[in-house]
Design a protein around this motif. Sequence first.
Motif, PDB file in Angstrom:
ATOM      1  N   ASN A 273      55.362  45.467  71.740  1.00 47.55           N
ATOM      2  CA  ASN A 273      55.241  44.440  72.778  1.00 47.55           C
ATOM      3  C   ASN A 273      53.904  44.528  73.505  1.00 47.55           C
ATOM      4  OD1 ASN A 273      57.594  42.948  72.440  1.00 47.55           O
ATOM      5  ND2 ASN A 273      58.818  44.295  73.750  1.00 47.55           N
TER       6      ASN A 273
ATOM      7  N   ARG B  98      51.636  42.767  71.193  1.00 44.42           N
ATOM      8  CA  ARG B  98      51.974  41.338  71.248  1.00 44.42           C
ATOM      9  C   ARG B  98      51.371  40.689  72.494  1.00 44.42           C
ATOM     10  NH1 ARG B  98      56.809  42.149  70.169  1.00 44.42           N
ATOM     11  NH2 ARG B  98      56.805  41.540  67.986  1.00 44.42           N
TER      12      ARG B  98
ATOM     13  N   ARG C  58      60.695  41.211  71.922  1.00 51.99           N
ATOM     14  CA  ARG C  58      59.945  39.986  72.175  1.00 51.99           C
ATOM     15  C   ARG C  58      59.568  39.939  73.651  1.00 51.99           C
ATOM     16  NH1 ARG C  58      63.112  34.906  70.006  1.00 51.99           N
ATOM     17  NH2 ARG C  58      61.037  33.955  70.026  1.00 51.99           N
TER      18      ARG C  58
END
Length: 207
Positions: A49, A52, A195
């Motif tokens: 993450n 990301r 996510r």
Amino acid sequence: MTATLPRIHNPAFLIFVRHGQTDWNREGRMQGQKDIPLNPLGRLQADDNGLRLSEYLSRNGLTPETFDFVASPLGRTRDTMERVRKGMGLAPSEYRHEDLLKELTFGAWEGHTLEELAMSHPELVELRRKDKYQFVPPGGGESYEMLRQRIAKWLVTVDKPTICVAHGGVMRVMRGMLEGLPPEMVSKLDVPQDRVFVWKDSKGDWF
């Protein structure tokens, strides 16, 4: 008409990361405010993450310095935040703790699975099934509505772009307020640990 959660405050830009998986998450145990550490998968999720988020900021022409970084003070959220920041190329420890962002507490039920509780307290598990949002676990637990009131106190303070690391229950009630969702939907929202949720210009999306 179906009741919805009040929209207390609508921050212009808020990024939410749930902490990575713990063994209790994997086992389906009610974790609440017990300080359970990330497991190997959870550490990998937190690292990913961070990468990301770094890619998201770069893709959108943003810099980390634009954001306030804040996390629940529990160990699993601190570890996640520090791994996220490291993945973004930042000093891991330079962020704030906020007690209001702690997960809801399940009181005497913390550490148990629903299957175990259905054997020992079937009548209470049935009450929870009928109205999960308002149900208060015994032994000093909190309902989702009680958590919503606590998180609302934090949400009104978000006055700049913010990256927040907290918990599944926190995300559910926060998203419920931001999107004006009905309570019966809020407690059932999926909150993935691999996510990132972005709320920007009154719209939410996962990436």
